[in-house]
Design a protein around this motif. Structure first.
Motif, PDB file in Angstrom:
ATOM      1  N   PRO A 236      -5.509   3.153   7.015  1.00 25.10           N
ATOM      2  CA  PRO A 236      -4.800   3.306   8.368  1.00 25.10           C
ATOM      3  C   PRO A 236      -3.328   3.886   7.978  1.00 25.10           C
ATOM      4  O   PRO A 236      -2.669   4.808   8.851  1.00 25.10           O
ATOM      5  CB  PRO A 236      -4.628   1.861   8.874  1.00 25.10           C
ATOM      6  N   LEU A 237      -3.050   3.660   6.756  1.00 27.25           N
ATOM      7  CA  LEU A 237      -1.502   4.294   6.359  1.00 27.25           C
ATOM      8  C   LEU A 237      -1.372   5.942   6.218  1.00 27.25           C
ATOM      9  O   LEU A 237      -0.589   6.356   6.250  1.00 27.25           O
ATOM     10  CB  LEU A 237      -0.893   3.439   5.230  1.00 27.25           C
ATOM     11  N   ALA A 238      -2.539   6.144   6.310  1.00 24.82           N
ATOM     12  CA  ALA A 238      -2.731   7.771   5.950  1.00 24.82           C
ATOM     13  C   ALA A 238      -2.375   8.580   7.356  1.00 24.82           C
ATOM     14  O   ALA A 238      -2.196   9.645   7.359  1.00 24.82           O
ATOM     15  CB  ALA A 238      -4.332   8.313   5.674  1.00 24.82           C
ATOM     16  N   ASP A 239      -1.864   7.617   8.262  1.00 25.23           N
ATOM     17  CA  ASP A 239      -1.532   8.475   9.401  1.00 25.23           C
ATOM     18  C   ASP A 239      -0.214   8.795   9.691  1.00 25.23           C
ATOM     19  O   ASP A 239       0.336   8.982  10.663  1.00 25.23           O
ATOM     20  CB  ASP A 239      -1.978   7.751  10.725  1.00 25.23           C
ATOM     21  N   GLY A 240       0.593   8.372   8.352  1.00 24.65           N
ATOM     22  CA  GLY A 240       2.041   8.694   8.278  1.00 24.65           C
ATOM     23  C   GLY A 240       2.980   7.892   9.098  1.00 24.65           C
ATOM     24  O   GLY A 240       3.677   8.315   9.852  1.00 24.65           O
ATOM     25  N   ASP A 241       2.772   6.514   8.630  1.00 25.71           N
ATOM     26  CA  ASP A 241       3.419   5.407   9.548  1.00 25.71           C
ATOM     27  C   ASP A 241       4.923   5.338   9.103  1.00 25.71           C
ATOM     28  O   ASP A 241       5.305   4.790   7.917  1.00 25.71           O
ATOM     29  CB  ASP A 241       2.952   4.195   9.592  1.00 25.71           C
TER      30      ASP A 241
ATOM     31  N   LEU B 289       4.094   8.810   2.774  1.00 26.03           N
ATOM     32  CA  LEU B 289       3.283   8.500   3.519  1.00 26.03           C
ATOM     33  C   LEU B 289       2.889   9.828   4.468  1.00 26.03           C
ATOM     34  O   LEU B 289       1.774  10.018   4.733  1.00 26.03           O
ATOM     35  CB  LEU B 289       3.726   7.591   4.432  1.00 26.03           C
ATOM     36  N   SER B 290       3.700  10.840   4.373  1.00 28.29           N
ATOM     37  CA  SER B 290       3.460  12.239   5.147  1.00 28.29           C
ATOM     38  C   SER B 290       2.604  13.027   4.386  1.00 28.29           C
ATOM     39  O   SER B 290       1.709  13.663   4.935  1.00 28.29           O
ATOM     40  CB  SER B 290       4.760  13.011   5.254  1.00 28.29           C
TER      41      SER B 290
ATOM     42  N   LYS C 205       0.804  -1.282   0.129  1.00 25.38           N
ATOM     43  CA  LYS C 205       0.017   0.016   0.119  1.00 25.38           C
ATOM     44  C   LYS C 205       1.016   1.224   0.079  1.00 25.38           C
ATOM     45  O   LYS C 205       0.627   2.319  -0.688  1.00 25.38           O
ATOM     46  CB  LYS C 205      -0.987   0.075   1.304  1.00 25.38           C
ATOM     47  N   ALA C 206       2.061   1.191   0.576  1.00 24.29           N
ATOM     48  CA  ALA C 206       2.820   2.178   0.775  1.00 24.29           C
ATOM     49  C   ALA C 206       3.610   2.633  -0.700  1.00 24.29           C
ATOM     50  O   ALA C 206       3.598   3.869  -1.109  1.00 24.29           O
ATOM     51  CB  ALA C 206       4.131   2.286   1.682  1.00 24.29           C
ATOM     52  N   LEU C 207       3.808   1.820  -1.225  1.00 28.34           N
ATOM     53  CA  LEU C 207       4.275   1.919  -2.722  1.00 28.34           C
ATOM     54  C   LEU C 207       3.255   2.556  -3.604  1.00 28.34           C
ATOM     55  O   LEU C 207       3.347   3.197  -4.587  1.00 28.34           O
ATOM     56  CB  LEU C 207       4.915   0.622  -3.303  1.00 28.34           C
ATOM     57  N   LYS C 208       2.026   1.950  -3.431  1.00 29.24           N
ATOM     58  CA  LYS C 208       0.734   2.545  -4.045  1.00 29.24           C
ATOM     59  C   LYS C 208       0.766   4.195  -3.699  1.00 29.24           C
ATOM     60  O   LYS C 208       0.378   4.747  -4.869  1.00 29.24           O
ATOM     61  CB  LYS C 208      -0.480   1.874  -3.747  1.00 29.24           C
TER      62      LYS C 208
END
Length: 517
Positions: A455-460, A444-445, A242-245
């Motif tokens: 959930p990844l929208a919280d900048g993990d 992610l930021s 998801k991060a790569l997306k």
């Protein structure tokens, strides 16, 4: 009393710019978010001090903000102040407590754990830790505390209700570093920042106060969000995809101050991943670049433009932009160690990424030695503990790359086992990993600001670091299997190719990640 210490203004009329009165500056600062005010008048006689204190009390009452008087108990009693602040050489706390009404708070200046313990035993309501940085408003005769030592001093307040602020040279560009440097092993942190010239000397005190208050508020809301809870191997596999997306969808700007050996291939790797690189080193550009969402990579493999590195990091902190610090060859020379410490004192890193020798040098460990920019020896006996300890100390995510990669946020530790031996035979493969981590952290930021449901929208940043390391490692495995790859010379362009072709599905499928703690 339950006061809000978030933004503690200490007055100094000598700092006022021409054309702005004391009362105008103070009222604008209160409108901007100052939550408590201390009147400090070291050179005024009693009559003048009393007049200033009365004027300050009228304005503070208008905004329902507590008033503290520095040193002078008689002035505090005369104006009905909410508190008194004492230095180590002022009236003893026990005597002051007897003279003051029970509802008047007392603060004490401290610079060591021993002084904090005495203040607690004496019944102090809050402490002021400092001097943190060099300042023009006070002649400092003792060594500076520095932001990375606040937590150790603050630990003396564990299991107490005593509040704390840091003071001395604090401004918007170092506020984030100061706050993150304060977190103790138990999780305690500063309650606020005490500021003088950054507000009082400003021609726009309202804006200056708002900027500082925003940094404190953001810290209190997000200081535990380098990672977002508990992880499993399966959840991490899905998250890196998801991060790569997000990288591909959002194409973040990745500002890179990197070594001259790898500038071109780092830029190419950034583009291949789907982001946009900019290589800028001039200090004059940093304020504007920091306002553009994305990530910042500071790699000092060829240690130039230290001024630019400091400015870039401070403005990135101010704009809540992730900073990835790649301390290339930090253990090779004492000069590099000194400059790494200078950078880490100037701004708060989001991620520190390095090989075992670099992580060992930052950890003050002799277990792994530096061989130029490479590591020498067999590695750490317990790498998980090393990365966890450094992450806790520096209050950031730490990624240690090698034959096996290790990532920690100070609580969780992930073991990564992808990659190919050809990575060790091309120049700057580790730098490329730093570029990749900065790209994922930047994405992610940006997602944190644009996406609200995932959930990844919280900048993990823990996930982002794992994804950044894994993307290069997985792409290297695929590239090495290509029939056109005959060695290091053909491997590098193939690696760039495979980074560009890497899909979220392939990354999730091939990533070899395990949560070990």
């Amino acid at each position: 009393m339950d006061f809000d210490y978030s933004l503690y203004l200490v007055t100094n009329r000598d700092c006022l710019p021409d054309g702005i009165t004391y009362e105008e500056s103070l009222e604008q600062a209160l409108k901007g978010g100052v939550t408590i005010v201390q009147v400090r008048e070291k050179s005024a006689d009693t009559g003048e001090f009393l007049e200033i204190a009365r004027a300050t009390k009228r304005i503070c009452d208008k905004y329902n903000v507590p008033l503290i008087i520095d040193d002078r108990i008689d002035i505090a009693l005369a104006v009905g102040a909410d508190g008194v602040h004492l230095g180590q050489t002022d009236m003893p706390l026990e005597v002051a407590r007897k003279l003051l009404p029970a509802n008047v708070i007392i603060g004490i200046s401290c610079r060591t754990s021993e002084e904090v313990k005495r203040a607690v035993a004496g019944g102090a309501d809050y402490i002021g830790i400092g001097t943190i940085y060099a300042t023009s408003t006070k002649v400092v005769k003792t060594p500076l505390v520095g932001p990375r030592n606040i937590g150790e001093i603050l630990a003396a307040l564990d299991d107490t209700s005593v509040k704390s602020v840091a003071i001395g040279g604090i401004k918007s560009t170092n506020a984030v570093r100061t706050l993150f440097g304060s977190i103790t092993a138990s999780g305690k942190s500063l309650d606020g920042l005490a500021v003088i010239s950054d507000i009082v000397a400003s021609r726009e005190p309202l804006i200056a106060a708002k900027r500082l208050k925003d940094s404190v508020s953001h810290f209190k809301a997000s200081r535990t969000r380098f990672s977002l809870g508990d992880y499993t191997t399966e959840s991490l596999k899905g998250s890196v995809g998801k991060a790569l997306k997000y990288v591909r969808q959002l194409s973040p700007l990745v500002h890179q101050i990197t070594n001259t050996v790898v500038t071109t291939q780092s830029a190419n790797a950034t583009i291949a991943l789907g982001a946009s690189p900019i290589m800028a080193t001039s200090p004059e550009e940093m304020e504007d670049l920091a306002k553009i969402p994305g990530g910042l990579l500071i790699n000092f493999g060829t240690l130039t433009s230290l001024e630019g590195m400091i400015a870039a990091g401070q403005y990135a902190n101010q704009n809540k932009k992730p900073i990835i610090f790649d301390p290339v060859g930090v253990g090779a020379t004492s000069f590099r160690k000194l400059k790494a410490a200078e950078l880490l004192n100037a701004w708060q890193a989001t991620v520190i990424k390095g090989n075992p020798a670099e992580i060992g040098a930052l950890s003050n460990s002799s277990e792994v030695q530096s061989k130029g920019v490479d590591s020498a020896g067999s590695g750490f006996a317990d790498p998980a503990s090393v990365v966890r300890a450094l992450a806790l100390r520096e209050r950031c995510v730490v990624g240690m790359t090698g034959e096996v990669d290790w990532v920690s946020d100070g609580k969780h530790v992930a073991r990564l086992a992808n990659g190919h031996s050809l990575l060790g035979h091309i120049t700057g493969s580790g730098c490329m990993v730093g570029t990749s981590v900065a790209t994922f952290c930047g994405a992610l930021s940006v997602a944190e600001k644009k996406v609200s449901l995932n959930p990844l929208a919280d900048g993990d940043m823990f996930v982002a670091t794992i994804a950044g390391i894994s993307a290069v490692a997985v792409a290297s495995e695929i590239a090495a299997l290509r029939p056109d790859v005959q060695g290091p010379g053909t491997f590098l362009p193939a690696l760039i190719d495979e980074l560009s072709k890497l899909t979220p599905e392939v990354l999730s499928e091939k990533v070899n990640v395990e949560i070990v703690s």
